[in-house]
Each structure stands twice: as structure tokens, then as C-alpha cells.
Design a protein around this motif. Structure first.
Motif, PDB file in Angstrom:
ATOM      1  N   GLN A 221      27.116 -39.953  -7.254  1.00 18.12           N
ATOM      2  CA  GLN A 221      26.210 -41.036  -7.651  1.00 18.12           C
ATOM      3  C   GLN A 221      24.872 -41.018  -6.923  1.00 18.12           C
ATOM      4  OE1 GLN A 221      29.574 -43.424  -6.751  1.00 18.12           O
ATOM      5  NE2 GLN A 221      29.323 -44.658  -8.577  1.00 18.12           N
ATOM      6  N   GLU A 224      21.838 -40.581  -9.295  1.00 17.67           N
ATOM      7  CA  GLU A 224      21.443 -41.776 -10.029  1.00 17.67           C
ATOM      8  C   GLU A 224      20.764 -42.799  -9.112  1.00 17.67           C
ATOM      9  OE1 GLU A 224      24.324 -40.292 -10.260  1.00 17.67           O
ATOM     10  OE2 GLU A 224      24.396 -39.619 -12.348  1.00 17.67           O
ATOM     11  N   GLU A 225      21.209 -42.868  -7.865  1.00 18.74           N
ATOM     12  CA  GLU A 225      20.598 -43.808  -6.924  1.00 18.74           C
ATOM     13  C   GLU A 225      19.175 -43.386  -6.558  1.00 18.74           C
ATOM     14  OE1 GLU A 225      24.967 -45.027  -5.083  1.00 18.74           O
ATOM     15  OE2 GLU A 225      23.679 -43.589  -4.062  1.00 18.74           O
ATOM     16  N   ALA A 227      17.266 -41.721  -8.579  1.00 16.48           N
ATOM     17  CA  ALA A 227      16.496 -41.995  -9.796  1.00 16.48           C
ATOM     18  C   ALA A 227      16.093 -43.461  -9.862  1.00 16.48           C
ATOM     19  CB  ALA A 227      17.318 -41.603 -11.030  1.00 16.48           C
ATOM     20  N   LYS A 228      16.952 -44.366  -9.435  1.00 16.84           N
ATOM     21  CA  LYS A 228      16.605 -45.786  -9.464  1.00 16.84           C
ATOM     22  C   LYS A 228      15.525 -46.116  -8.446  1.00 16.84           C
ATOM     23  CE  LYS A 228      20.894 -47.568 -11.402  1.00 16.84           C
ATOM     24  NZ  LYS A 228      22.005 -48.529 -11.254  1.00 16.84           N
ATOM     25  N   ARG A 252      19.939 -32.121 -11.100  1.00 20.01           N
ATOM     26  CA  ARG A 252      20.757 -33.326 -11.204  1.00 20.01           C
ATOM     27  C   ARG A 252      19.890 -34.584 -11.180  1.00 20.01           C
ATOM     28  NH1 ARG A 252      24.609 -30.826  -6.638  1.00 20.01           N
ATOM     29  NH2 ARG A 252      25.385 -29.073  -7.872  1.00 20.01           N
ATOM     30  N   ALA A 256      19.272 -37.288 -14.146  1.00 17.52           N
ATOM     31  CA  ALA A 256      19.485 -38.719 -13.909  1.00 17.52           C
ATOM     32  C   ALA A 256      18.243 -39.532 -14.266  1.00 17.52           C
ATOM     33  CB  ALA A 256      19.867 -38.943 -12.444  1.00 17.52           C
ATOM     34  N   LEU A 260      17.821 -42.347 -17.251  1.00 18.87           N
ATOM     35  CA  LEU A 260      17.440 -43.709 -16.889  1.00 18.87           C
ATOM     36  C   LEU A 260      16.159 -44.164 -17.584  1.00 18.87           C
ATOM     37  CD1 LEU A 260      17.981 -46.196 -15.078  1.00 18.87           C
ATOM     38  CD2 LEU A 260      16.619 -45.072 -13.300  1.00 18.87           C
TER      39      LEU A 260
END
Length: 711
Positions: A221, A224-225, A227-228, A252, A256, A260
């Protein structure tokens, strides 16, 4: 055309057809410009007739700006930031009408336009404006200058790293219009880190500049973190830059971010793209078409507009250290950028470097980490196998794998793929106590002991011989050094599990992913593929081989490699298990068992503070032939608080391919200064190296500031 046809043309009063065509083409041609070779007779620009140029000469004694006259024909295009070609090394006697001529063509960048030059002699003229695209912005020039000064290098060398080669087709293509900023993302999995996680995203979305060291939870994860965090920065109307250690990690985060935000908000800059595609992507960033960049090491110089966040993943990875002069580290470059542009900083990893621990300890950054209960649930269960267990284990004596490791392999293969990490073949044998595996250290400076072709031990840092070594932990007098490679391990496992596919990932072929089917994946450190759904188990072999590397960062690096591999294994709640073959009483092994990289980094930081080693001090390495290094150290005007360690002979692996025939044995000295004297040290080394080059020194002496390998 025959003579008869020619005569017919003259008798009729008409020009021959081909001659008329040539004359018509000449009439339609543009008026010729002054030739770039001499610009003889060409007028000089009326406004700001002097161009200050940084030339592409990566030698220290020419690390300064040079002034050139701007011909009137180039006045409009010769603007600050554009690429130019200039004549260099023209002789003082080659002056025509008050203008210097001749010399070889060389590339460069215009950094400024001036009304007059501070050089009293005649100026050469710009030969050519290669492209009107102003690729060298003032921000990029200031960053490159700061990096060159920090690492005792030349500005031209840094600009070669910062600005990619020009591609005419990519430059001619139009860049898309920028998309509007996205909305701020939900915290999502950042809530696992308590209030610090959502608070970080909220501060980025508000336009703040927080500085954080993020200890990521194991699992996939983290992409994704990241990317946020980028999306939150974009929501504030600012740009973001994320640097990752290799193309696999960059892909990766790229995926992501695309999932998003969709396409168009960011670009991917990696070395895998061809020169045209990479330059086109770089131009979209330079022109402001995209405000976010995801890339590998070279992307640390990407000209992101209104930079609001610089993020670095896995700052302990050696891939973040540039191999070309002056060999800057991505972490230090990004921190310089953050200071120059007042942007946020996010250093993330499943492990923790001593440098990151120092940033938190000094108050420069705040920690972002989950509490112990969440961490233990997400991390796999870690079991250890000590040397005394190997001695009693019949399976370990015959096949090198202890019974506990065999059991973990069998149980894991029932649930999915199993990872086996083996230190790669080719490590120079390291010395450690045969009984307790404690690394052999120097009693004077705590450096690693090594043995040359003779049996006499000596320190790899200070060169002090050690004739009467004994282990301070257990009192043993015998040393050992042995490594078994990944290929042999794969063969043994293939024979032991004939019905299970065995896949290898290493230098020859690095796998990116593996599916969820049962399989044995034998990998060298750093080449572990990601398994779909996570690995069911992992076995980390020959842990002592990583710990016994003669390097200051051996324990830190070993823990980082183990945690990076273990983070790919399912958590305890899903039955994930990791077995490590290493002495369980050692601090890095205990940190892995407890999944406590921050605690280990803080203890290591305290130990280095006592010894005065980086990061609590700045250090530089001076390497080359013995006589040349001694001459260089005598000539350099070091700061008063500098301390020289060595010189000592270079190890065979480091020396191979470095020296030339007739130069003699290669040695290396370490120069250490306390905090606050790092820039003075870099300036002194650069000045001495520049003077040496100006004198025509032919025997190379290599200078590196902040070397990764101190052992």
C-alpha cells in the motif's frame, strides 16, 4: 545539355533551362547570415551585447563563467537559459577587429545577458544558438551550483545530470495544456498511522511545507499512499516530485497515481525511455504542462514548477547515489531543493536510515509511523536460527538449510509462493569471529579488519596492523569468511522440491512480479519480485554475510535488505512467516524480529556520535596511487579541525579496473570534519584538485565527498 542545344538557346535569346532554374533558386534564397566560424564583420547586439556562458567543460579549474559577444543576428534567440555553441581556447594572438576568433566548438548554456564584461580583453562571439528553448531556469541553475559546491564538483558536470540531451523532434512537438488541480484525496490507508498520517495530507492540501520521516507499514500500500501525498500537493495548486530507487518502484507509483487521478496530471521519468520520449516528457514538466513527476535518480533535478513536495522512497538504497561526477545523493539534492524552494519533504521507507533518524532527533523532521499493535499485525512473524542450532541440525550440516527453514518452505508452498533471499555471489570475503559471528573490528577506530595476501590483519580505515586479535564478545581467536551464492541455492532447492517451479531473480534477470501459484523464488538482495497477494513465507539465508561487510553501514544495510524482503510477505494475521539464518543476539536481527527499524537507527546514530562518523560528521574519500594521494594531501589546505584517516590500500575489488599500468598500488584516505565544516572541506578539496589539474597532473586522484562505502 549538348552543344547544339546550348547554341539554340543563345540564338533564341533565352537562358538555358537549368541555368535559369539555378538563378531563380538563388533569388528565392534568404540573405546569407554571418558564418558561425568567424562572425567576421557581423555587428554586435545593441542591447546587452555580452552573454555570460557556462561551457560544457567538466574540469575544476575551468568551473567559472565565460563572457562572449552576442552577434546582432543572434540577439533575439540568445536569451538566458538557451543552449549555445561557442568557440573555446582561442589563442590571444587570433584577434580580428577587436574580436577573438578561432578555437574549438563546444556546447554551453547562456546564464545571463550583460551590458558590459568585466574581462578587459577581446571577446569571442557566440557561434550558434542551438535551440531557443530556455531549458536552464534560474532555479535549476541555483540548485546545480549548490550541488556542485557541496560535492566539490564542477557546475558543468551537474548540468549534464540535470538537463537531458536535446532532441529536435521532441522539442518541436507541442506540449498539452495543463489540467486543473484535482480535489484533495481522502486519507484512506494513511489513517493506519494515527493522527500523523491524515494530518500530513491535510497540511499538504492547505499549501503547507511539512517535513516528515515516514516509516511505512509492510505491504504493497505504500505506492497508493505516496500517490495520495502527491494528489494532496496538486490540490493546493503546487507541484510534486517523487524519486524512487529503480524503474520497478517508479512503475508502481506511476500506476497508483494514474488510478487515483487519471492520465495527464503527472509524468514518468526513467532511464528506460528512449532519448526522444524522455526529453519530450522532461519538456512537459519544464513548460508547466504537468506539475507532478515520478522518476528514478535523474528525476531529482526535474524542473517542476511551484514545487510543493519532494518525496524520496527508500533513501537507504544505494541506487540513489549518482555514479557520475560529482556523485550526488538524491536525498541531499532533494533537501537542497526543499530549502531553496520552501517545499515539503517526505522521506519514506519500510526501514529507517541513520540520516533519517538524525533528522527526527534534531527536530528538522517529524516522524510518521503506526503504533506497535498495528505494526505487529501488518508485519510477518520472524523466527531466527542461531549458529548453535545449525551445529545440532543434521539437515543444516548436509544441505546448508536447517530443519526450521525446510519446514517453513514446505508449509509456505501449501499456501503460495515462497521467497528465498541469498547474498549475491561476488562479495569479498569478510572476517568475523568463527564462534559468535561478531565482526572483527579495529581497537583504535572501530574500523573493519581485513587480511591481505599475507595473514597479517590490518584495519581498512586507519591502516593499523592487528597482530593479536581476539573477539571481545566471546574471547574467540578464529575468524571465518564464506558466502554461498544464489545459483547454488536454487540448484539445491530444485533437487529438494522437484515438483515445485524454482525461479531466480538477480543480476542476469530481475523479475518484477510473480503470480500467486506455489513456487520457490530465489533472489539476491534488492531484486525480490512482488508476489500477487504476498509471499506465504520467506527464508533469509547467510545473514552473517551481509552483517560482516567491512563497512560502517553494514548493520543498517543488512536490516534494510531484510525488511525490504520481509515486507513482501503476508502479515501475521494471514499466516506470513519469515525465517532468518543469523545470530539472534545481534542488534540488526533483534530489530527485524521486533520490526523496529527506528529503534535500531537511533542506537546506531548514538554509536556513530561517539565515534564521530557520518552523519554526525562530514567525510570525503581521496583515492589513487600512493604517491599521488600523499602529494595531494600535502597540498590541500584543509580546515583546522580536519582529521585524516589512512591512507590504506584499497581492497582488490575496489582497486580492480581503477588504476592504470605503472601507477603502483592504489590507496584511499578518509578526511573527516565535524558538523559545520563540510562546505569548507569541499571547497578545500575542490581548490586543490583544480590547482592540480591546471598544472597538468596526469596521475588521477579521485575525490568523493560523502562516500557511501567508508569501510
Amino acid at each position: 545539355m549538348s552543344s547544339e542545344d546550348e547554341g539554340a538557346g543563345e540564338r533564341s535569346g533565352r537562358e538555358p533551362e537549368q541555368l535559369a532554374l539555378v538563378r531563380e533558386m538563388a533569388r528565392q534564397a534568404k540573405a546569407p547570415k554571418a558564418k558561425p566560424r568567424t562572425w567576421r564583420g557581423a555587428d554586435v547586439a545593441e542591447h546587452l551585447p555580452v552573454a555570460r556562458v557556462v561551457v560544457d567543460k567538466g574540469v575544476l579549474h575551468l568551473d567559472r563563467y565565460f563572457d562572449y559577444a552576442v552577434p546582432k543576428e543572434l540577439d533575439a534567440e540568445a536569451q538566458p537559459g538557451v543552449r549555445v555553441r561557442v568557440r573555446f581556447s582561442a589563442g590571444a594572438g587570433r584577434v580580428h577587429a577587436g574580436r577573438r576568433e578561432g578555437g574549438g566548438l563546444i556546447s554551453g548554456f547562456i546564464v545571463d545577458r550583460l551590458a558590459e564584461s568585466d574581462y578587459d580583453g577581446p571577446l569571442a562571439a557566440l557561434a550558434q544558438v542551438v535551440s531557443p528553448e530556455p531549458v536552464l531556469t534560474p532555479e535549476l541553475l541555483g540548485l546545480a551550483r549548490a550541488v556542485a559546491d557541496r560535492y566539490a564538483g564542477s557546475l558543468a558536470d551537474v548540468l549534464q545530470l540535470a538537463v537531458p540531451p536535446r532532441n529536435a523532434k521532441a522539442e518541436a512537438a507541442a506540449s498539452p495544456d495543463p489540467l486543473p488541480p484535482p480535489s484533495a484525496p481522502e486519507a484512506g490507508s494513511w489513517e493506519r498511522y494515527g493522527p500523523a498520517g491524515p494530518g500530513l495530507l491535510a497540511e499538504l492540501a492547505r499549501g503547507g511545507a511539512p517535513r516528515a520521516v515516514w516509516t511505512a507499514l509492510p505491504g504493497p500500500q505504500w505506492a497508493e499512499e505516496l500517490a495520495k501525498a502527491v494528489a494532496a500537493t496538486l490540490a493546493s495548486g503546487r507541484g510534486a516530485l517523487v524519486v524512487l530507487p529503480d524503474g520497478r518502484h517508479a512503475a508502481r507509483v506511476d500506476a497508483a497515481l494514474t488510478a487515483l487521478l487519471g492520465k495527464g496530471h503527472h509524468t514518468l521519468l526513467t532511464a528506460d525511455a528512449g532519448p526522444q520520449k524522455r526529453y519530450r516528457q522532461w519538456l512537459t514538466v519544464h513548460r508547466g504542462s504537468v506539475r507532478a513527476v515520478v522518476g528514478t535518480r535523474a528525476a531529482m533535478f526535474a524542473p517542476v514548477r511551484d514545487l510543493g513536495l519532494v518525496a524520496l522512497w527508500d533513501d537507504g538504497n544505494e541506487n540513489h547515489s549518482e555514479q557520475h561526477a560529482p556523485q550526488p545523493h538524491a536525498r541531499e539534492v532533494l533537501m537542497l531543493r526543499a530549502a531553496h524552494e520552501n517545499s515539503a519533504v517526505l522521506l519514506g521507507s519500510v526501514s529507517c536510515t541513520v540520516e533519517a533518524a538524525q533528522l527526527v532527533d534534531s527536530g528538522w523532521a517529524v516522524p510518521v509511523a503506526a503504533d506497535r499493535a498495528v505494526t505487529r499485525a501488518a508485519a510477518p512473524r520472524v523466527r531466527t536460527i542461531a549458529d548453535h542450532d545449525l551445529a545440532r541440525d543434521a539437515a543444516a550440516r548436509t544441505a546448508r538449510l536447517p530443519s526450521l527453514a525446510w519446514q517453513a518452505l514446505r508449509d509456505g508452498l501449501r499456501e503460495g509462493p515462497v521467497l528465498v533471499q541469498v547474498p549475491r555471489r561476488g562479495y569479498v570475503p569478510r572476517l568475523a569471529c568463527e564462534r559468535c559471528r561478531e565482526p572483527a573490528r579495529c581497537r583504535q577506530c572501530a574500523g573493519p579488519l581485513q587480511a591481505a595476501e599475507s595473514s597479517l590483519l590490518h584495519c581498512a580505515w586507519c591502516g593499523r596492523p592487528e597482530a593479536d586479535w581476539h573477539c571481545e564478545e566471546c574471547g574467540g581467536f578464529r575468524l571465518r569468511a564464506q558466502v554461498t551464492g544464489a545459483r547454488r541455492t536454487a540448484e539445491e532447492l530444485g533437487r529438494a522440491f522437484p515438483s515445485v517451479p524454482v525461479r531466480t531473480s538477480g543480476r542476469e534477470q530481475v523479475l518484477d512480479t510473480v503470480d500467486a501459484a506455489p513456487a520457490l523464488v530465489v533472489s539476491t538482495p534488492g531484486a525480490e519480485p512482488v508476489a500477487e497477494g504476498g509471499y506465504a513465507a520467506a527464508v533469509l539465508l547467510d545473514g552473517w554475510a551481509l552483517l560482516n561487510r567491512p563497512d560502517l553501514r553494514a548493520g543498517e544495510t543488512a536490516l534494510w535488505r531484510w525488511m525490504s524482503a520481509s515486507a513482501l510477505v503476508r502479515g501475521q494475521s494471514a499466516g506470513g512467516t519469515v525465517v532468518i539464518v543469523a545470530e539472534p543476539t545481534l542488534a540488526p536481527v533483534q530489530a527485524l524480529v521486533r520490526w523496529d527499524p527506528v529503534g535500531y537507527a537511533l542506537r546506531e546514530y548514538a554509536d556513530r556520535s561517539e565515534l564521530g562518523f557520518p552523519p554526525v560528521s562530514r567525510m570525503a574519500a581521496v583515492a589513487g596511487p600512493q604517491a599521488a594521494v600523499a602529494e595531494f594531501l600535502d597540498a590541500v589546505d584543509l580546515p583546522p579541525d580536519a582529521e585524516i584517516l589512512g591512507p590504506v590500500p584499497l581492497r582488490e575489488s575496489a582497486e580492480r579496473g581503477r588504476g592504470r599500468a605503472g601507477e603502483g598500488p592504489q590507496v584511499r584516505a578518509l578526511v573527516r570534519v565535524p558538523p559545520g565544516s563540510g562546505m569548507a572541506l569541499a571547497h578545500a578539496l575542490k581548490t586543490a584538485q583544480a590547482a592540480r589539474m591546471a598544472r597538468g597532473g596526469r596521475v588521477p586522484v579521485r575525490v568523493r565527498v560523502d562516500p557511501l562505502d567508508i569501510g
